[in-house]
Design a protein around this motif. Structure first.
Motif, mmCIF file in Angstrom:
data_model
loop_
_atom_site.group_PDB
_atom_site.id
_atom_site.type_symbol
_atom_site.label_atom_id
_atom_site.label_comp_id
_atom_site.label_asym_id
_atom_site.label_seq_id
_atom_site.Cartn_x
_atom_site.Cartn_y
_atom_site.Cartn_z
ATOM 1 N N GLU A 52 0.863 -1.187 0.000
ATOM 2 C CA GLU A 52 0.000 0.000 0.000
ATOM 3 C C GLU A 52 0.901 1.239 0.000
ATOM 4 N N TYR A 53 1.443 1.563 -1.171
ATOM 5 C CA TYR A 53 2.509 2.557 -1.260
ATOM 6 C C TYR A 53 2.039 3.972 -0.921
ATOM 7 N N LYS A 54 0.875 4.370 -1.366
ATOM 8 C CA LYS A 54 0.403 5.728 -1.092
ATOM 9 C C LYS A 54 0.179 5.932 0.405
ATOM 10 N N GLU A 55 -0.447 4.955 1.059
ATOM 11 C CA GLU A 55 -0.681 5.059 2.497
ATOM 12 C C GLU A 55 0.633 5.044 3.264
ATOM 13 N N LEU A 108 3.466 6.171 2.240
ATOM 14 C CA LEU A 108 4.097 7.477 2.048
ATOM 15 C C LEU A 108 3.526 8.503 3.027
ATOM 16 N N ASP A 109 2.223 8.453 3.271
ATOM 17 C CA ASP A 109 1.593 9.381 4.215
ATOM 18 C C ASP A 109 2.152 9.200 5.624
ATOM 19 N N ILE A 132 7.922 7.014 -3.944
ATOM 20 C CA ILE A 132 7.575 7.992 -4.983
ATOM 21 C C ILE A 132 7.930 7.449 -6.359
ATOM 22 N N LEU A 173 5.302 4.790 -7.236
ATOM 23 C CA LEU A 173 4.010 5.399 -7.571
ATOM 24 C C LEU A 173 4.069 6.113 -8.911
ATOM 25 N N SER A 174 5.196 6.767 -9.202
ATOM 26 C CA SER A 174 5.348 7.447 -10.492
ATOM 27 C C SER A 174 5.374 6.449 -11.633
#
Length: 465
Positions: free
Chosen positions: A401-404, A406-407, A439, A442-443
């Motif tokens: 869960e990469y976005k979470e 990162l948060d 990042i 995700l990119s």
């Protein structure tokens, strides 16, 4: 620091119910229902004696305690309906329920009930007020608010005078505060005033813990083993009391310190089994599971350790007295389990296993974000919160869960940058390295998605042509 901060959950008994507390109950009963009824209640209280901070010491199991709680709630509701809240009978019922709730670690409700009756108890004075501040002290102790608990016990001493169980309570609090000389002084005072050998188990356990925390495990072990022996003799069996489990915890961790890892693990397994039987899903059980998981991990028993640590984490994040330091240690153990050692893990296995950690991690985040410190209570240590977010972010990253993730890591960096009394540069650098990877991932994922979308549109156009 680790052992001291967990006093009451790590095998050291929380403060012991002052024997004068039973006298308080009897006097309350006499005022409530008359001397004949009080005598019957006194006999019942003797059978259901509450010791070590109202943790039940008897043959009852967790389900029986829940039935007892339900019975007390029913009696209190009927009493309130008949007499109202500000009546001696109602307050007596509240005090009985509070003793039960403290043993079950339902500390938030306990605080609310004590706040509700405190004005009446102050006005009434005597046994009502003594019982109220005694229970307040037990509750504060289990909320890790040791200095406030000490103040309550000291006030109780001014009201009731010297007493063995009370001195033992004071000693346990000093032990938890790291004031070992004072702890030893009060344990010795308690020992001099207690004549019943069955009542000396908590004192011996405390004296053993003082020796261990002073770096003398060889001196500590005989005290701890004698306490375990006394608790078994008092219960008449090997597994009928949570106090036996607490003694197993202390003996087991002392053996671990001495390098006897297998023997230490055996004692902790006994503690887990007894806690599950006697107190159910209690913070005591959570702490025992966490200790067992850590010891199994240290012995490279990773397959057995993982579900044990996860169960401990799920219980820790949900208990009333949320303790960030313990939560971070459990998260760190889970991260160590997957990122250290020689075993290689397939990416899908990592994601499947680590996705099970998402719910307790989110619960912990909500507990931290929603904290509303009570009067006299400080906010959670920000350094501990920062490393919780860092470790949680790394586990969420393993879950895919990469976005979470990162948060969480960004939040960790924001907090670490505000800490001035510790060099956080290596922690910040580690977070930045993980964020750089996330990042990039995700990119790349966004670019791949855009490319796939463009290919679909282009394909459609070609077909039209």
């Amino acid at each position: 620091k680790k052992r001291a901060s967990m006093a009451g959950d790590d095998g050291s008994p929380p403060p012991e119910e002052d024997e004068r507390g039973s006298g308080v109950d009897r006097e309350l009963d006499e005022r409530e229902e008359g001397e004949a009824s009080a005598a019957a209640d006194a006999r019942k209280d003797e059978e259901d004696s509450e010791v070590s901070g109202s943790d039940k010491d008897g043959d009852s199991d967790a389900e029986e305690e829940l039935r007892r709680e339900a019975d007390l709630r029913g009696k209190l509701a009927r009493c309130r309906a008949k007499h109202g809240g500000e009546h001696v009978k109602t307050v007596a019922r509240v005090l009985k329920l509070v003793s039960c709730l403290i043993g079950e670690y339902k500390l938030n409700e306990t605080s609310e009930l004590l706040d509700e009756i405190l004005p009446f108890c102050r006005r009434e004075g005597g046994v009502f007020y003594i019982k109220c501040i005694q229970n307040r002290a037990f509750c504060l102790f289990k909320q890790y608010r040791f200095r406030e608990a000490l103040e309550m016990f000291q006030e109780q001493e001014t009201l009731v005078g010297p007493h063995g169980a009370l001195y033992e309570n004071v000693a346990h609090v000093h032990n938890s505060l790291g004031d070992y000389d004072k702890a030893e002084e009060y344990f010795l005072k308690a020992m001099a005033l207690v004549s019943n050998p069955a009542k000396k188990g908590g004192i011996l356990l405390g004296m053993g813990l003082v020796q261990e925390r002073l770096g003398k495990p060889d001196s500590a072990l005989p005290y701890l083993e004698k306490a375990l022996e006394l608790y078994k003799e008092s219960a008449g069996n090997d597994d009928g009391s949570s106090l036996i489990a607490k003694a197993h915890m202390s003996v087991g961790q002392c053996h671990e310190t001495l390098g006897n890892k297998e023997e230490g693990t055996r004692h902790i397994r006994c503690a887990v089994r007894i806690f599950k039987k006697t107190v159910g899903d209690s913070p005591l059980t959570a702490n025992a599971l966490g200790t067992l998981g850590r010891m199994l991990l240290d012995q490279n028993e990773r397959q057995e350790a993982e579900p044990v640590i996860l169960q401990a984490l799920e219980m820790e994040v949900s208990k009333d007295a949320f303790h960030p330091d313990t939560v971070w240690k459990l998260l760190n153990n889970l991260k160590e389990l997957w990122t250290e050692g020689a075993t290689k893990h397939h990416i899908q296995q990592l994601r499947t296993k680590c996705s099970r950690y998402l719910t307790p991690i989110r619960v912990a985040r909500d507990r931290i974000a929603g904290q509303k410190p009570a009067q006299g209570e400080s906010k959670y240590d920000q350094g501990t919160v920062a490393v919780i977010y860092k470790t949680a972010g790394e586990l969420i990253m393993l879950a895919g869960e990469y976005k979470e993730a990162l948060d969480y890591l960004r939040q960790s960096v924001l907090i670490l940058q505000t800490i001035k009394d510790f060099d956080c540069r290596s922690l910040i650098a580690s977070c930045n390295s993980s964020m750089h990877f996330l990042i990039g991932q995700l990119s790349a994922s966004a670019a791949a998605g855009s490319s796939a979308s463009g290919a679909s549109i282009g394909g459609g156009g070609a077909d039209s042509d």
